[in-house]
Design an enzyme around this catalytic site. Structure first.
Site, PDB file in Angstrom:
ATOM      1  N   LYS A  58       0.808  -1.213   0.000  1.00 28.50           N
ATOM      2  CA  LYS A  58       0.000   0.000   0.000  1.00 28.50           C
ATOM      3  C   LYS A  58       0.845   1.269   0.000  1.00 28.50           C
ATOM      4  CE  LYS A  58      -3.724  -2.333   2.515  1.00 28.50           C
ATOM      5  NZ  LYS A  58      -4.614  -2.306   3.691  1.00 28.50           N
ATOM      6  N   ARG A 116     -11.753  -3.754  12.455  1.00 25.37           N
ATOM      7  CA  ARG A 116     -12.090  -3.847  11.029  1.00 25.37           C
ATOM      8  C   ARG A 116     -13.148  -4.920  10.829  1.00 25.37           C
ATOM      9  NH1 ARG A 116      -8.320  -1.780   7.504  1.00 25.37           N
ATOM     10  NH2 ARG A 116     -10.037  -1.946   6.025  1.00 25.37           N
TER      11      ARG A 116
END
Length: 338
Positions: free
Chosen positions: A52, A328
């Site tokens: 990322k 999450r």
């Protein structure tokens, strides 16, 4: 948050439109004025993604590191175009590259794909002046009156960094990280990351991921999201990879058989390649023609478990479960994934 395929696609845009070109750098927002002054006037020599994280290299081994995080995005404008490695269908990007896909499949594909965070980038053919936003969601629109407005267009919103060539501009908004580094600093960041299937040697990366998982008594559903274990996997790919492996997300990494972990790496390598080439996270393959068409049109028909809480599992009919894991959302089938 953008997953690995999105960052690799952004790096491709820089490679296509900025690498080898003289770049003017500024910080319209003012928060990166010192860093922009270091980059200003240099030539961009490389653009690469690792998981990322994205790294842009300039003259004299000066690098810009960017991590978009949850809110970050790059906006491109000027003579920019879509990814030529992605096959176009009727002038728009459709899903291809899946197992068993062919050129005929591409020609028959729908003209666009709709879905939050996954909308495909329009293939606009020959370069023309356009606006293109690249984050987890990629959107493109031609700006027919841009010539009247002049180039470059005025910055819109809080632009942390503006990178400008004679024909293209890239504006960065809302990143989690944005800093100038030397080569040693870049290497320190990369050394902290797990293997990326598009960067690391396939066998060496597989061995690194195996070693990092086998020594951790942590649920595999958390390990796959740990960027020090493997790079680029986010919430969508985590849920889908685990389902494709029929693996309980609560199983401890240290308890998993070696062949299971190696299978996770190989599937991630496959899915990441598809995502980079198409701009879509279509994680279901082996579909018949009608199912493929449905999946291309709507994200609701594109995934096995992601965002399907309360709906019946596509295989066994048990309702998909959503729970929080390390803050999450984690999606899985309690019957298939045991």
């Amino acid at each position: 948050m953008p997953e690995g395929h999105s960052v690799h696609r952004i790096a491709r845009q820089f490679g296509r439109h900025f690498v080898g070109r003289h770049v003017s750098a500024s910080s319209p927002q003012g928060r990166f004025a010192d860093g922009a002054a270091i980059l200003d006037g240099r030539t961009m020599s490389d653009a690469r993604a690792v998981g990322k994280q994205m790294f842009l290299e300039f003259d004299d081994a000066v690098w810009l590191r960017v991590h978009l995080g949850i809110y970050g995005a790059w906006d491109f404008a000027g003579d920019v175009r879509g990814d030529p490695t992605t096959r176009a269908a009727n002038g728009r990007m459709g899903q291809t590259g899946m197992r068993g896909a062919s050129d005929d499949d591409a020609a028959a594909a729908p003209t666009t794909v709709v879905g939050a965070h996954e909308e495909s980038l329009a293939s606009i053919g020959a370069p023309r002046r356009t606006r293109l936003r690249m984050a987890e969601q990629e959107t493109e629109s031609a700006v027919d009156d841009l010539a009247l407005e002049g180039f470059p267009p005025d910055p819109i919103g809080a632009v942390r960094v503006r990178l400008l060539t004679d024909s293209a501009v890239a504006d960065l908004r809302g990143p989690t990280a944005c800093e100038v580094l030397d080569a040693a600093g870049v290497q320190q960041v990369i050394d902290r990351l797990g293997p990326d299937p598009l960067i690391d040697d396939a066998e060496a990366g597989e061995d690194r991921m195996l070693a990092r998982i086998r020594r951790r008594r942590v649920p595999i559903g958390l390990l796959l999201m740990d960027q020090s274990v493997v790079s680029g996997i986010g919430n969508v790919y985590r849920a889908e990879i685990l389902f494709r492996a029929r693996l309980d997300p609560h199983a401890l990494g240290a308890d998993l058989p070696e062949e299971v972990i190696r299978g996770l790496w190989r599937d991630w390598r496959y899915l990441l390649g598809v995502g980079v080439d198409t701009g879509q996270m279509l994680t279901m393959d082996g579909l018949d023609e009608e199912a493929r068409r449905l999946a291309l049109r709507n994200r609701a028909d594109r995934h096995w478990v992601y965002k399907r809480e309360g709906l019946p599992c596509r295989l066994c009919g048990t309702h998909i479960v959503m729970e929080l894991a390390a803050a999450r959302k984690l999606y899985h089938c309690p019957s298939c994934q045991v």
